[in-house]
Design a protein around this motif. Structure first.
Motif, PDB file in Angstrom:
ATOM      1  N   ASP A 217     -21.071 -14.477 -16.210  1.00  0.00           N
ATOM      2  CA  ASP A 217     -19.631 -13.891 -16.255  1.00  0.00           C
ATOM      3  C   ASP A 217     -18.412 -13.183 -17.614  1.00  0.00           C
ATOM      4  OD1 ASP A 217     -17.423 -13.749 -15.148  1.00  0.00           O
ATOM      5  OD2 ASP A 217     -16.490 -14.995 -15.482  1.00  0.00           O
ATOM      6  N   GLN A 218     -18.642 -13.862 -19.032  1.00  0.00           N
ATOM      7  CA  GLN A 218     -18.496 -12.769 -20.202  1.00  0.00           C
ATOM      8  C   GLN A 218     -18.542 -13.570 -21.160  1.00  0.00           C
ATOM      9  OE1 GLN A 218     -13.803 -12.971 -19.680  1.00  0.00           O
ATOM     10  NE2 GLN A 218     -13.972 -15.700 -19.876  1.00  0.00           N
ATOM     11  N   ALA A 220     -16.958 -14.608 -25.040  1.00  0.00           N
ATOM     12  CA  ALA A 220     -15.852 -14.009 -25.109  1.00  0.00           C
ATOM     13  C   ALA A 220     -15.780 -15.430 -25.868  1.00  0.00           C
ATOM     14  CB  ALA A 220     -14.273 -14.788 -24.444  1.00  0.00           C
ATOM     15  N   CYS A 229     -20.595 -18.101 -24.218  1.00  0.00           N
ATOM     16  CA  CYS A 229     -20.680 -17.590 -22.867  1.00  0.00           C
ATOM     17  C   CYS A 229     -20.318 -18.576 -21.534  1.00  0.00           C
ATOM     18  CB  CYS A 229     -22.478 -17.134 -22.410  1.00  0.00           C
ATOM     19  SG  CYS A 229     -22.959 -16.342 -23.900  1.00  0.00           S
TER      20      CYS A 229
END
Length: 250
Positions: A217-218, A220, A229
């Motif tokens: 998904d992302q 950050a 992750c």
């Protein structure tokens, strides 16, 4: 940026070493320090630095034993520089694949020479790793990757389509396979799985974690400011420094 861990049981030596490195190698990122062998091993395995400066005569395990441990535990151990007040340890130091050893008190010119040796060794290691990766990619081009995994849970053994695998996380002697249908166990090591699964679908993000990019998904920083992750099911997988660079373009 090159990362390093510094280890010595004398705080004043750590202070002088940090200050000297800041002058002769300002690009070096010191990610952790330690004052005994046990913590040194812990910090090295946690941060996976590219360089380790370690005192030979530290509280157990000593520097030579630390080097032996991390060389056996890590697939890509750091370049090691030993610190010592006794040059009779030189032979033993180089037996542990050390790039150099520094005598106390530290000498700036000698440290500059050591930094040059480290940079040469790191360049050599990167070239060798690139050759190995290219060879693996070449072999993988001729391989048929696994489409199913045989996993187990309390109900027994079942087959899982690799497309449904969100992430694989190594834990002790087992690997936990996270899927959209739950969690399962598999005895196959993470290294073996990485070789058997398509690199276009799966990516190593930590020495103990492999993720399916289709479920990502992302990427950050988490609450501890460590890159992580987040998968589409909410699972968070930490990204180690060694693998963080592959996400910079994303």
């Amino acid at each position: 940026m090159t990362t390093a861990v510094l280890a010595d049981d004398e705080a004043i030596i750590l202070h002088h070493l940090r200050r000297a490195l800041a002058e002769v190698w300002p690009e070096l990122d010191i990610v952790a320090t330690a004052s005994n062998g046990q913590n040194t091993v812990k910090e090295v395995l946690k941060h996976e630095p590219e360089v380790l400066f370690v005192d030979i005569r530290m509280p157990a395990p000593d520097g030579l034993e630390v080097a032996s441990i991390i060389n056996s535990e890590m697939s890509c151990p750091p370049v090691i520089v030993f610190l010592t007040a006794y040059d009779e340890y030189a032979v033993a130091a180089f037996e542990q694949n050390a790039v150099d050893y520094l005598l106390k008190p530290l000498d700036r010119d000698r440290l500059e020479d050591t930094v040059k040796r480290i940079e040469q060794r790191l360049t050599q290691k990167n070239d060798e790793q690139a050759e190995v990766l290219n060879a693996i990619k070449s072999l993988r081009g001729e391989q048929h990757f696994r489409r199913w995994l045989e996993v187990s849970d309390r109900a027994g053994v079942r087959m899982v389509n690799v497309a449904d695998v969100i992430a694989c996380v190594a834990e002790d002697k087992y690997t936990t396979v996270h899927t959209n249908r739950g969690e399962f166990l598999i005895r196959t090591s993470l290294r073996q799985l990485e070789e058997q699964l398509s690199p276009e679908m799966f990516r190593r993000v930590h020495r103990s974690a492999l993720i399916n990019l289709h479920w990502l998904d992302q990427v950050a920083p988490d609450e501890d400011n460590t890159l992580a992750c987040t998968m589409t099911n909410g699972l968070q997988v930490a990204v180690s420094r060694r693998f963080a660079s592959q996400f910079k373009p994303m």
